[in-house]
Design a protein around this motif. Structure first.
Motif, PDB file in Angstrom:
ATOM      1  N   LYS A   1      -2.163  10.904  10.372  1.00 15.79           N
ATOM      2  CA  LYS A   1      -2.590   9.816   9.507  1.00 15.79           C
ATOM      3  C   LYS A   1      -1.779   8.565   9.815  1.00 15.79           C
ATOM      4  O   LYS A   1      -0.684   8.627  10.390  1.00 15.79           O
ATOM      5  CB  LYS A   1      -2.453  10.182   8.026  1.00 15.79           C
ATOM      6  CG  LYS A   1      -1.031  10.216   7.484  1.00 15.79           C
ATOM      7  CD  LYS A   1      -1.043  10.587   6.005  1.00 15.79           C
ATOM      8  CE  LYS A   1       0.363  10.525   5.403  1.00 15.79           C
ATOM      9  NZ  LYS A   1       0.803   9.130   5.155  1.00 15.79           N
TER      10      LYS A   1
ATOM     11  N   ASP B   1      -1.886   5.706   7.098  1.00 20.18           N
ATOM     12  CA  ASP B   1      -2.411   4.998   5.927  1.00 20.18           C
ATOM     13  C   ASP B   1      -1.313   4.467   5.004  1.00 20.18           C
ATOM     14  O   ASP B   1      -1.589   4.045   3.882  1.00 20.18           O
ATOM     15  CB  ASP B   1      -3.381   5.889   5.141  1.00 20.18           C
ATOM     16  CG  ASP B   1      -2.777   7.223   4.713  1.00 20.18           C
ATOM     17  OD1 ASP B   1      -1.541   7.379   4.790  1.00 20.18           O
ATOM     18  OD2 ASP B   1      -3.546   8.121   4.307  1.00 20.18           O
ATOM     19  N   GLU B   2      -0.065   4.468   5.490  1.00 20.42           N
ATOM     20  CA  GLU B   2       1.051   3.919   4.731  1.00 20.42           C
ATOM     21  C   GLU B   2       1.906   3.055   5.648  1.00 20.42           C
ATOM     22  O   GLU B   2       1.987   3.302   6.849  1.00 20.42           O
ATOM     23  CB  GLU B   2       1.942   5.023   4.165  1.00 20.42           C
ATOM     24  CG  GLU B   2       1.298   5.944   3.171  1.00 20.42           C
ATOM     25  CD  GLU B   2       2.278   6.997   2.684  1.00 20.42           C
ATOM     26  OE1 GLU B   2       3.056   6.698   1.756  1.00 20.42           O
ATOM     27  OE2 GLU B   2       2.283   8.108   3.248  1.00 20.42           O
TER      28      GLU B   2
ATOM     29  N   GLU C   1       0.127   1.170   8.796  1.00 18.35           N
ATOM     30  CA  GLU C   1      -1.144   1.231   8.070  1.00 18.35           C
ATOM     31  C   GLU C   1      -2.255   0.647   8.930  1.00 18.35           C
ATOM     32  O   GLU C   1      -2.216  -0.531   9.299  1.00 18.35           O
ATOM     33  CB  GLU C   1      -1.029   0.464   6.757  1.00 18.35           C
ATOM     34  CG  GLU C   1      -2.280   0.543   5.893  1.00 18.35           C
ATOM     35  CD  GLU C   1      -2.147  -0.240   4.605  1.00 18.35           C
ATOM     36  OE1 GLU C   1      -3.171  -0.375   3.909  1.00 18.35           O
ATOM     37  OE2 GLU C   1      -1.033  -0.713   4.307  1.00 18.35           O
TER      38      GLU C   1
ATOM     39  N   GLU D   1      -6.678   0.732   9.514  1.00 12.47           N
ATOM     40  CA  GLU D   1      -8.058   1.158   9.283  1.00 12.47           C
ATOM     41  C   GLU D   1      -8.643   1.586  10.633  1.00 12.47           C
ATOM     42  O   GLU D   1      -8.403   0.931  11.643  1.00 12.47           O
ATOM     43  CB  GLU D   1      -8.874   0.003   8.735  1.00 12.47           C
ATOM     44  CG  GLU D   1      -8.271  -0.694   7.540  1.00 12.47           C
ATOM     45  CD  GLU D   1      -8.803  -2.109   7.363  1.00 12.47           C
ATOM     46  OE1 GLU D   1      -8.496  -2.717   6.321  1.00 12.47           O
ATOM     47  OE2 GLU D   1      -9.495  -2.615   8.265  1.00 12.47           O
TER      48      GLU D   1
ATOM     49  N   GLY E   1      -8.420  11.040  -1.926  1.00 14.38           N
ATOM     50  CA  GLY E   1      -8.520  10.381  -0.642  1.00 14.38           C
ATOM     51  C   GLY E   1      -9.746  10.792   0.147  1.00 14.38           C
ATOM     52  O   GLY E   1     -10.569  11.606  -0.295  1.00 14.38           O
TER      53      GLY E   1
ATOM     54  N   ASP F   1      -8.268   6.090   5.230  1.00 21.35           N
ATOM     55  CA  ASP F   1      -7.040   6.802   4.908  1.00 21.35           C
ATOM     56  C   ASP F   1      -7.267   8.278   5.206  1.00 21.35           C
ATOM     57  O   ASP F   1      -8.378   8.696   5.544  1.00 21.35           O
ATOM     58  CB  ASP F   1      -6.659   6.602   3.428  1.00 21.35           C
ATOM     59  CG  ASP F   1      -7.768   7.091   2.493  1.00 21.35           C
ATOM     60  OD1 ASP F   1      -7.898   8.316   2.305  1.00 21.35           O
ATOM     61  OD2 ASP F   1      -8.525   6.250   1.959  1.00 21.35           O
TER      62      ASP F   1
END
Length: 275
Positions: A175, A177-178, A186, A188, A213, A230
């Motif tokens: 991931k 997404d932070e 982060e 998209e 999520g 995310d």
């Protein structure tokens, strides 16, 4: 599971604009990443008004000429996404570009909302870094044509992946997404798919990284896309006998353009390498 993040072929098509696929931030429900697939008939043209986004014109099938900002780039292109890497053109924000193709073809327009207006440029195919990643049934080929360390953009990050039939890629699940400085950026992300051969398909999984999520398990075919705002994404699974291509388009709010990811803790011991 919600299907809102699965975009089947034709769902966003606009025949008048020549778009086979049109995903912009409004459609995706986010801020930065965009992707259009444009089909041109022999002798056809397409006008791209970039607005507040930077764009890369990437031939999927066929070649074209890109005229923008007083520059002209002849893109030789390729027979198909499975045949080879391709040259490409970078088009800056606040500009107009004309894309013309004598023989016709299909072209990906990968975009990202950005701040700086960089110069228009040509990306030669021989300079695209090609990486063999993983091994066994996790082996795949990554074409880092616009990765963060291969080609200069303000926000946009884009790569191509070829997964042999029967193999897994985008694995272990990961991931981004932070915002965690030095650990995770982060971003998209859009996955756009093509499958080699008639009747081929693959599967794409996105699982939640937080309560409520993103949660997607999609059977994907040529022309489909999956949005990843995310969550843990992967694996991407190719049907035996049918290689799978996907184009990843990423962008995010970070002040530094970088690709930093976090692996799913349940799969960190998985062998075969990443993506």
């Amino acid at each position: 599971m919600s299907n809102d993040l699965y975009v089947p072929r034709g769902a966003t098509a606009d025949a008048g604009a020549g778009h086979l696929l049109d995903i912009d931030p409004k459609r995706a429900g986010w801020t930065y990443s965009s992707l259009r697939i444009v089909a041109l008939e022999p002798g056809g043209t397409h006008t791209l008004t970039t607005g507040d986004s930077e764009w890369i014109v990437l031939p999927l099938e066929g070649g074209c000429t890109v005229r923008t900002a007083g520059e002209e780039f002849q893109l030789l292109g390729r027979e198909s996404v499975f045949a080879s890497v391709t040259d490409f053109a970078y088009v800056p924000r606040d500009a107009r570009a004309q894309i013309a193709s004598g023989a016709g073809g299909r072209f990906a327009l990968a975009g990202a909302k950005c701040e700086r207006q960089l110069p228009a440029r040509y990306g030669p195919a021989p300079e695209v870094p090609v990486e063999e990643r993983g091994s066994g049934n996790c082996a795949r080929l990554v074409r880092n044509f616009a990765s963060a360390d291969a080609f200069d953009c303000d926000k946009l990050i884009a790569v191509e992946v070829i997964t042999p039939g029967g193999n897994w890629s985008s694995y272990p699940p990961h991931k981004h997404d932070e915002h965690r400085p030095g650990e995770e950026a982060e971003l998209e992300e859009i996955y756009y798919f093509e499958i080699d051969g008639p009747h081929g398909f693959g599967y794409q999984r996105v699982s939640p990284s937080r309560e409520g999520g993103s949660d997607v398990l999609a059977e994907v075919r040529s022309g489909d896309a999956v949005l990843v705002p995310d969550g843990w994404h992967g694996p991407s699974i190719a049907q035996p006998g049918h290689a799978m291509y996907y184009l990843n388009v990423m962008a995010g709010p970070g002040g530094t353009r970088e690709w930093r990811i976090c692996f799913h803790p349940d799969h960190v011991e998985t062998t075969g390498g990443y993506r």
